[in-house]
Scaffold this motif. Structure first.
Motif, PDB file in Angstrom:
ATOM      1  N   GLY A  20      13.393 -53.657  24.834  1.00 45.63           N
ATOM      2  CA  GLY A  20      13.761 -55.047  25.089  1.00 45.63           C
ATOM      3  C   GLY A  20      13.966 -55.824  23.805  1.00 45.63           C
ATOM      4  N   PHE A  21      13.059 -55.622  22.856  1.00 42.35           N
ATOM      5  CA  PHE A  21      13.188 -56.275  21.554  1.00 42.35           C
ATOM      6  C   PHE A  21      14.456 -55.816  20.846  1.00 42.35           C
ATOM      7  CE2 PHE A  21      12.319 -56.034  16.925  1.00 42.35           C
ATOM      8  CZ  PHE A  21      12.278 -57.393  16.649  1.00 42.35           C
ATOM      9  N   ALA A  22      14.724 -54.514  20.859  1.00 45.04           N
ATOM     10  CA  ALA A  22      15.916 -53.991  20.180  1.00 45.04           C
ATOM     11  C   ALA A  22      17.178 -54.614  20.771  1.00 45.04           C
ATOM     12  CB  ALA A  22      15.965 -52.465  20.284  1.00 45.04           C
ATOM     13  N   ARG A  23      17.253 -54.689  22.082  1.00 44.48           N
ATOM     14  CA  ARG A  23      18.441 -55.284  22.725  1.00 44.48           C
ATOM     15  C   ARG A  23      18.562 -56.772  22.410  1.00 44.48           C
ATOM     16  NH1 ARG A  23      16.304 -52.653  27.249  1.00 44.48           N
ATOM     17  NH2 ARG A  23      17.286 -50.637  27.488  1.00 44.48           N
ATOM     18  N   ALA A 156       5.952 -57.257  17.213  1.00 45.74           N
ATOM     19  CA  ALA A 156       4.993 -56.698  16.257  1.00 45.74           C
ATOM     20  C   ALA A 156       3.661 -56.398  16.943  1.00 45.74           C
ATOM     21  CB  ALA A 156       4.795 -57.660  15.084  1.00 45.74           C
ATOM     22  N   GLU A 157       3.335 -57.144  17.977  1.00 46.54           N
ATOM     23  CA  GLU A 157       2.080 -56.928  18.704  1.00 46.54           C
ATOM     24  C   GLU A 157       2.228 -55.990  19.894  1.00 46.54           C
ATOM     25  OE1 GLU A 157      -0.191 -60.425  19.604  1.00 46.54           O
ATOM     26  OE2 GLU A 157       0.480 -61.422  17.780  1.00 46.54           O
ATOM     27  N   MET A 158       3.391 -55.989  20.540  1.00 43.80           N
ATOM     28  CA  MET A 158       3.548 -55.277  21.808  1.00 43.80           C
ATOM     29  C   MET A 158       4.216 -53.911  21.697  1.00 43.80           C
ATOM     30  SD  MET A 158       4.782 -58.459  24.176  1.00 43.80           S
ATOM     31  CE  MET A 158       4.932 -57.445  25.655  1.00 43.80           C
ATOM     32  N   ARG A 165       7.354 -51.988  15.206  1.00 41.55           N
ATOM     33  CA  ARG A 165       6.330 -52.973  14.796  1.00 41.55           C
ATOM     34  C   ARG A 165       6.521 -53.377  13.336  1.00 41.55           C
ATOM     35  NH1 ARG A 165       2.976 -49.399  17.693  1.00 41.55           N
ATOM     36  NH2 ARG A 165       2.113 -48.596  15.747  1.00 41.55           N
ATOM     37  N   ARG A 166       6.814 -52.398  12.470  1.00 42.85           N
ATOM     38  CA  ARG A 166       7.005 -52.705  11.044  1.00 42.85           C
ATOM     39  C   ARG A 166       8.237 -53.570  10.817  1.00 42.85           C
ATOM     40  NH1 ARG A 166       5.927 -47.176   9.484  1.00 42.85           N
ATOM     41  NH2 ARG A 166       8.163 -47.008   9.202  1.00 42.85           N
ATOM     42  N   LEU A 167       9.355 -53.209  11.472  1.00 42.96           N
ATOM     43  CA  LEU A 167      10.569 -54.009  11.319  1.00 42.96           C
ATOM     44  C   LEU A 167      10.340 -55.422  11.845  1.00 42.96           C
ATOM     45  CD1 LEU A 167      13.559 -54.270  10.506  1.00 42.96           C
ATOM     46  CD2 LEU A 167      14.125 -53.531  12.839  1.00 42.96           C
TER      47      LEU A 167
END
Length: 191
Positions: A20-23, A156-158, A165-167
């Motif tokens: 979801g974050f990547a999208r 970063a948390e999920m 998380r690092r990115l």
């Protein structure tokens, strides 16, 4: 670095925070790149041009990485789920998200996520004169970064994948630094 997975051989799932974050961040970054191209090509201010150039390069590269991860995970680059729905999966473990404006954000006028400029604001930026364009760009990009930082903090948390998380944490750090720089630039312009 490939594949960016939390366990050997297993990648994130379609509805994971990682995917979801990547999208969502790929879409968010695309608009920051578009805002920056508009200003880079018209501003007479060297410091605004340099900032726009940095945003274009950094966020276009990160966007490529995010989309590459989706490819590596064999996941689609788009979803039928609303933007940021991945952030609601585990709200209990998130710190500082209670105060995030726009958690129940409804897209409007082309603005798909918190911080994104509307179509009207994009048109205003395209039509603004040089000094007004610089000020509007700095304000729009500051709001854009605030939305991006909130998403990145959540990721970063999920996220289950270390690389994600690092990115995400790197995005938080760099965008917070750019927001400080933009605040100084706005102060110099008495805005």
């Amino acid at each position: 670095m490939w594949p960016a997975s939390g366990t050997a051989g297993a990648g994130p799932t379609q509805d994971s925070a990682d995917a979801g974050f990547a999208r969502d961040m790929a879409i968010h970054h695309q608009q920051a790149v578009e805002l920056s191209f508009i200003v880079r090509d018209h501003t007479s201010s060297e410091d605004v041009r340099r900032l726009a150039y940095d945003v274009i390069n950094t966020q276009a590269n990160q966007r490529g990485m995010l989309l590459g991860w989706l490819d590596a995970w064999n996941l689609p680059k788009s979803s039928q789920e609303p933007s940021m729905s991945w952030m609601h999966h585990d709200m209990g473990g998130m710190h500082g998200m209670e105060s995030m404006e726009g958690m129940d954000y409804k897209p409007h006028d082309g603005s798909l996520m918190p911080g994104m400029a509307t179509n009207t604001q994009m048109d205003q930026l395209r039509k603004a004169g040089s000094k007004q364009e610089d000020i509007l760009y700095l304000r729009l990009l500051t709001a854009h970064h605030k939305g991006g930082v909130a998403m990145s903090q959540a990721a970063a948390e999920m996220a289950k994948t270390e690389q994600v998380r690092r990115l995400a944490q790197g995005m938080v750090d760099s965008q917070e630094a750019e927001m400080k720089l933009m605040a100084d630039m706005l102060n110099l312009r008495a805005a």
